[in-house]
Design a protein around this motif. Structure first.
Motif, PDB file in Angstrom:
ATOM      1  N   PRO A  93      -1.548   7.241   4.874  1.00  0.00           N
ATOM      2  CA  PRO A  93      -0.482   7.413   3.879  1.00  0.00           C
ATOM      3  C   PRO A  93      -0.174   8.882   3.610  1.00  0.00           C
ATOM      4  O   PRO A  93       0.982   9.240   3.362  1.00  0.00           O
ATOM      5  N   ARG A  94      -1.196   9.733   3.688  1.00  0.00           N
ATOM      6  CA  ARG A  94      -0.976  11.165   3.457  1.00  0.00           C
ATOM      7  C   ARG A  94      -0.056  11.749   4.526  1.00  0.00           C
ATOM      8  O   ARG A  94       0.807  12.575   4.220  1.00  0.00           O
ATOM      9  N   LEU A 148       0.832  -1.205   0.000  1.00  0.00           N
ATOM     10  CA  LEU A 148       0.000   0.000   0.000  1.00  0.00           C
ATOM     11  C   LEU A 148       0.864   1.252   0.000  1.00  0.00           C
ATOM     12  O   LEU A 148       0.632   2.190  -0.777  1.00  0.00           O
ATOM     13  N   ARG A 182       2.689   6.737  -6.728  1.00  0.00           N
ATOM     14  CA  ARG A 182       1.708   7.645  -7.350  1.00  0.00           C
ATOM     15  C   ARG A 182       2.023   9.097  -7.053  1.00  0.00           C
ATOM     16  O   ARG A 182       1.550   9.998  -7.761  1.00  0.00           O
ATOM     17  N   ASN A 183       2.802   9.336  -6.011  1.00  0.00           N
ATOM     18  CA  ASN A 183       3.134  10.707  -5.626  1.00  0.00           C
ATOM     19  C   ASN A 183       4.567  11.095  -5.994  1.00  0.00           C
ATOM     20  O   ASN A 183       5.143  12.004  -5.400  1.00  0.00           O
ATOM     21  N   ASP A 193       2.884   1.646  -3.346  1.00  0.00           N
ATOM     22  CA  ASP A 193       2.023   2.127  -4.435  1.00  0.00           C
ATOM     23  C   ASP A 193       1.657   3.596  -4.236  1.00  0.00           C
ATOM     24  O   ASP A 193       1.655   4.383  -5.197  1.00  0.00           O
ATOM     25  N   TYR A 194       1.360   3.972  -2.999  1.00  0.00           N
ATOM     26  CA  TYR A 194       0.960   5.357  -2.729  1.00  0.00           C
ATOM     27  C   TYR A 194       2.112   6.321  -2.999  1.00  0.00           C
ATOM     28  O   TYR A 194       1.924   7.374  -3.626  1.00  0.00           O
TER      29      TYR A 194
END
Length: 243
Positions: free
Chosen positions: A108-109, A19, A26-27, A22-23
């Protein structure tokens, strides 16, 4: 195109690990996974890593031991993941050289924000320092090379500093003879507000005093001002080099 920062996620939970990988991908990050201490060393041997996210609960070794061993070999920033309420682990992690910690569960943020903050602070220089003219900061018989982040004593012995140790010393050197409270230091070093009963700064001050062979007493270099904070009691001079 600028190269992507490479982040190593060390966590034994495959779902959480994937997770986060992947996060971060994407960033805009190049995120790499490791499920154990052994895998962490394998990735570090093969790739240039800009920051390690290190869970303390791993199947083959203690994350605190990994953090200590990693700090002995490298100055790569470490963001430590700890269980909620485990203050002892957080303090020990800072003592072992972690740059900051994040308490589980987290979003995740929030992890992304912490990673960006650590990378930004690791690479930035305070605006009042001119790297081309003041590479060296001299104080009380010590010299700090701001390019290599090496602290050298009057005896010529050189000591590399961790990212957190360097930032704390830089902050004190940029504000000599001025009392800085714990909230100010946490914000300047970690880019976040101090949590209630947060002892991370006290631990980092203690580590830095050991580096400086400082007793912390009345005649010490980094003095404790009861009820207020800490002060570096020394004049600081900027030099072109530490040679």
């Amino acid at each position: 195109m600028d190269p992507k920062d490479s982040i190593l996620i060390v966590d034994d939970d495959p779902e959480i690990r994937q997770l986060l990988v992947d996060y971060l991908a994407r960033n805009g990050f190049d995120a790499k996974p490791a499920g154990s201490g052994r895998e962490m060393w394998q990735v570090l041997d093969k790739h240039a890593i800009d920051l390690v996210v290190l869970d303390l609960m791993l199947p083959d070794t203690d994350g605190l031991v990994l953090c200590r061993d990693l700090r002995a070999k490298s100055n790569v920033p470490v963001l430590m993941l700890t269980a909620r309420g485990e203050e002892t682990d957080r303090i020990l992690g800072i003592e072992m050289g972690a740059d900051d910690y994040l308490v589980k569960p987290f979003s995740p943020r929030e992890l992304l924000a912490r990673i960006k903050g650590i990378l930004r602070r690791t690479r930035s220089l305070p605006p009042n320092l001119k790297p081309d003219t003041q590479r060296c900061l001299a104080f009380a018989g010590w010299k700090l090379d701001t390019a290599t982040r090496v602290l050298t004593g009057a005896d010529g012995v050189a000591t590399p500093l961790s990212g957190a140790e360097y930032r704390l010393l830089r902050i004190l050197l940029d504000h000599p003879n001025r009392v800085l409270n714990r909230d100010q230091l946490v914000e300047l070093i970690h880019g976040r507000e101090a949590e209630p009963y947060d002892r991370a700064i006290d631990v980092q001050i203690s580590r830095l005093r050991q580096r400086l062979q400082d007793t912390g007493r009345e005649s010490g270099l980094i003095k404790t001002v009861r009820g207020e904070g800490y002060v570096l009691a020394a004049a600081v001079e900027g030099l072109p080099s530490c040679d």
